[in-house]
Design a protein around this motif. Structure first.
Motif, PDB file in Angstrom:
ATOM      1  N   ILE A 209     -10.229  -2.484 -10.149  1.00 57.74           N
ATOM      2  CA  ILE A 209     -10.905  -2.579  -8.851  1.00 57.74           C
ATOM      3  C   ILE A 209     -10.278  -3.672  -7.987  1.00 57.74           C
ATOM      4  N   GLU A 210      -9.744  -4.717  -8.623  1.00 55.95           N
ATOM      5  CA  GLU A 210      -9.178  -5.840  -7.864  1.00 55.95           C
ATOM      6  C   GLU A 210      -7.942  -5.435  -7.065  1.00 55.95           C
ATOM      7  N   THR A 211      -7.212  -4.397  -7.528  1.00 56.27           N
ATOM      8  CA  THR A 211      -5.951  -4.032  -6.871  1.00 56.27           C
ATOM      9  C   THR A 211      -5.914  -2.606  -6.340  1.00 56.27           C
ATOM     10  N   ALA A 212      -6.946  -1.820  -6.609  1.00 55.63           N
ATOM     11  CA  ALA A 212      -6.908  -0.390  -6.259  1.00 55.63           C
ATOM     12  C   ALA A 212      -6.694  -0.166  -4.762  1.00 55.63           C
ATOM     13  N   THR A 213      -7.451  -0.885  -3.918  1.00 54.53           N
ATOM     14  CA  THR A 213      -7.342  -0.641  -2.480  1.00 54.53           C
ATOM     15  C   THR A 213      -5.980  -1.078  -1.953  1.00 54.53           C
ATOM     16  N   GLU A 214      -5.482  -2.222  -2.427  1.00 51.40           N
ATOM     17  CA  GLU A 214      -4.167  -2.693  -1.963  1.00 51.40           C
ATOM     18  C   GLU A 214      -3.058  -1.747  -2.420  1.00 51.40           C
ATOM     19  N   THR A 215      -3.190  -1.188  -3.618  1.00 55.68           N
ATOM     20  CA  THR A 215      -2.200  -0.228  -4.112  1.00 55.68           C
ATOM     21  C   THR A 215      -2.168   1.013  -3.222  1.00 55.68           C
ATOM     22  N   LEU A 216      -3.351   1.524  -2.863  1.00 49.61           N
ATOM     23  CA  LEU A 216      -3.425   2.703  -1.996  1.00 49.61           C
ATOM     24  C   LEU A 216      -2.910   2.382  -0.595  1.00 49.61           C
ATOM     25  N   LEU A 217      -3.259   1.218  -0.081  1.00 50.45           N
ATOM     26  CA  LEU A 217      -2.757   0.800   1.228  1.00 50.45           C
ATOM     27  C   LEU A 217      -1.233   0.775   1.229  1.00 50.45           C
ATOM     28  N   GLN A 218      -0.645   0.225   0.183  1.00 48.45           N
ATOM     29  CA  GLN A 218       0.817   0.109   0.129  1.00 48.45           C
ATOM     30  C   GLN A 218       1.476   1.478   0.102  1.00 48.45           C
ATOM     31  N   ILE A 219       0.847   2.448  -0.557  1.00 49.17           N
ATOM     32  CA  ILE A 219       1.377   3.819  -0.573  1.00 49.17           C
ATOM     33  C   ILE A 219       1.444   4.374   0.849  1.00 49.17           C
ATOM     34  N   ALA A 220       0.377   4.141   1.635  1.00 45.76           N
ATOM     35  CA  ALA A 220       0.353   4.628   3.017  1.00 45.76           C
ATOM     36  C   ALA A 220       1.392   3.907   3.868  1.00 45.76           C
ATOM     37  N   LEU A 221       1.538   2.596   3.680  1.00 46.58           N
ATOM     38  CA  LEU A 221       2.531   1.839   4.440  1.00 46.58           C
ATOM     39  C   LEU A 221       3.950   2.278   4.072  1.00 46.58           C
ATOM     40  N   ASP A 222       4.204   2.471   2.775  1.00 46.65           N
ATOM     41  CA  ASP A 222       5.519   2.911   2.329  1.00 46.65           C
ATOM     42  C   ASP A 222       5.844   4.312   2.841  1.00 46.65           C
ATOM     43  N   GLY A 223       4.792   5.122   3.037  1.00 45.90           N
ATOM     44  CA  GLY A 223       4.991   6.483   3.534  1.00 45.90           C
ATOM     45  C   GLY A 223       5.296   6.541   5.019  1.00 45.90           C
ATOM     46  N   GLY A 224       5.053   5.457   5.715  1.00 46.18           N
ATOM     47  CA  GLY A 224       5.326   5.430   7.152  1.00 46.18           C
ATOM     48  C   GLY A 224       4.275   4.684   7.951  1.00 46.18           C
ATOM     49  N   GLY A 225       3.023   4.700   7.475  1.00 41.89           N
ATOM     50  CA  GLY A 225       1.953   3.945   8.121  1.00 41.89           C
ATOM     51  C   GLY A 225       1.819   4.217   9.600  1.00 41.89           C
ATOM     52  N   LYS A 226       1.893   5.491   9.987  1.00 42.81           N
ATOM     53  CA  LYS A 226       1.850   5.825  11.415  1.00 42.81           C
ATOM     54  C   LYS A 226       0.460   5.693  12.026  1.00 42.81           C
ATOM     55  N   ASP A 227      -0.561   5.585  11.185  1.00 46.40           N
ATOM     56  CA  ASP A 227      -1.931   5.472  11.675  1.00 46.40           C
ATOM     57  C   ASP A 227      -2.551   4.211  11.069  1.00 46.40           C
ATOM     58  N   ASN A 228      -3.713   3.816  11.589  1.00 42.55           N
ATOM     59  CA  ASN A 228      -4.494   2.769  10.937  1.00 42.55           C
ATOM     60  C   ASN A 228      -4.929   3.280   9.563  1.00 42.55           C
ATOM     61  N   ILE A 229      -5.107   2.351   8.627  1.00 47.59           N
ATOM     62  CA  ILE A 229      -5.403   2.717   7.248  1.00 47.59           C
ATOM     63  C   ILE A 229      -6.620   1.931   6.781  1.00 47.59           C
ATOM     64  N   SER A 230      -7.658   2.639   6.318  1.00 48.09           N
ATOM     65  CA  SER A 230      -8.835   1.972   5.769  1.00 48.09           C
ATOM     66  C   SER A 230      -9.186   2.593   4.420  1.00 48.09           C
ATOM     67  N   VAL A 231      -9.471   1.721   3.471  1.00 45.93           N
ATOM     68  CA  VAL A 231      -9.721   2.165   2.096  1.00 45.93           C
ATOM     69  C   VAL A 231     -10.847   1.330   1.492  1.00 45.93           C
ATOM     70  N   ILE A 232     -11.839   1.994   0.931  1.00 44.27           N
ATOM     71  CA  ILE A 232     -12.876   1.314   0.141  1.00 44.27           C
ATOM     72  C   ILE A 232     -12.992   2.046  -1.193  1.00 44.27           C
ATOM     73  N   VAL A 233     -12.968   1.284  -2.281  1.00 45.00           N
ATOM     74  CA  VAL A 233     -13.194   1.844  -3.617  1.00 45.00           C
ATOM     75  C   VAL A 233     -14.448   1.200  -4.190  1.00 45.00           C
ATOM     76  N   VAL A 234     -15.357   2.026  -4.692  1.00 41.57           N
ATOM     77  CA  VAL A 234     -16.619   1.556  -5.266  1.00 41.57           C
ATOM     78  C   VAL A 234     -16.698   2.058  -6.711  1.00 41.57           C
ATOM     79  N   ASP A 235     -16.902   1.132  -7.637  1.00 41.30           N
ATOM     80  CA  ASP A 235     -17.007   1.465  -9.060  1.00 41.30           C
ATOM     81  C   ASP A 235     -18.453   1.377  -9.523  1.00 41.30           C
ATOM     82  N   VAL A 236     -18.858   2.353 -10.314  1.00 50.04           N
ATOM     83  CA  VAL A 236     -20.181   2.343 -10.951  1.00 50.04           C
ATOM     84  C   VAL A 236     -19.971   1.939 -12.409  1.00 50.04           C
ATOM     85  N   SER A 237     -20.515   0.779 -12.789  1.00 47.83           N
ATOM     86  CA  SER A 237     -20.274   0.273 -14.155  1.00 47.83           C
ATOM     87  C   SER A 237     -21.444   0.625 -15.059  1.00 47.83           C
TER      88      SER A 237
END
Length: 237
Positions: A209-237
């Motif tokens: 959970i500590e890195t999931a959103t940043e990992t997904l953000l980086q994928i979008a940026l590496d792909g071109g990042g032509k749009d704004n990018i917002s990501v929320i990950v919620v875990d149920v423990s």
């Protein structure tokens, strides 16, 4: 709210000058929101901020059923406020695609309008819980293409509903049971343009959970990042 952990990030991307996305996390109330504004500078960001500010103003002590009604009502209130601003600007089109998740008492409910998405990763499988309100979504529903193919369509950005546009926000609702180990992903289309189901599944399966959103953000940026990018990950423990 115990048993829930989350991480959230929003980013302007590599091309846009301003971030028209807004995100909201109210973990004590079990509410998370992604709003993707449209209408350009001082309009799209106004729309998305109006959505999250209106939801953030909900009373803190509501029972789950009242909180759910309050969440829907807040989005409707934002819709009305955005329309007033659009009229003030001379009848321009201002709006926001919105996805809102609420978790309480072992259940979840989500409201959405437009093409911001909610996914559920459970037991090795990723499911898209929302259905885009878009021109290409109709092609997917009729079996003419897959969601991943729809991302490549020239009209993939054309949405048919948005908060602030039209007579009503066009909200749809889905509800269900949550299980331990469930992982929810809320995102604007700035992510899923660059990350298909298998890519998303891989990250949600492996990233903490500590890195999931940043990992997904980086994928979008590496792909071109032509749009704004917002990501929320919620875990149920």
């Amino acid at each position: 709210m115990s048993g829930l952990r989350y991480n959230a990030v929003t980013h302007v991307g590599r091309v846009r000058k301003i971030n028209e996305d807004s995100i909201l996390a109210l973990p004590d109330q079990g509410i998370w929101v992604v709003a993707d504004g449209m209408g350009g500078h001082a309009a799209g960001d106004f729309a998305s901020q109006t959505v999250v500010e209106t939801v953030a103003a909900l009373p803190h002590n509501l029972e789950p059923a009242d909180r759910m009604r309050g969440l829907r009502g807040a989005i409707q209130k934002a819709h009305d406020a955005i329309q007033i601003e659009a009229e003030r600007k001379g009848g321009v089109t201002i709006g926001a695609a919105v996805v809102a998740l609420m978790i309480a008492d072992g259940h979840f409910v989500a409201f959405w309008s437009g093409d911001s998405r909610l996914y559920l990763y459970r037991d090795g499988v990723i499911d898209l819980l929302t259905s885009d309100h878009s021109v290409v979504a109709e092609l997917v529903k009729s079996g003419q293409m897959t969601w991943d193919e729809a991302e490549m369509h020239p009209h993939s950005n054309a949405i048919t509903h948005a908060v602030g546009v039209g007579d009503a926000p066009g909200l749809e609702k889905i509800r269900g049971v949550v299980r331990p180990g469930d992982r929810f992903l809320l995102c604007s289309d700035g992510l899923n343009k660059y990350a298909g189901f298998e890519t998303l599944r891989g990250v949600l399966e492996s990233a903490p959970i500590e890195t999931a959103t940043e990992t997904l953000l980086q994928i979008a940026l590496d792909g071109g990042g032509k749009d704004n990018i917002s990501v929320i990950v919620v875990d149920v423990s």
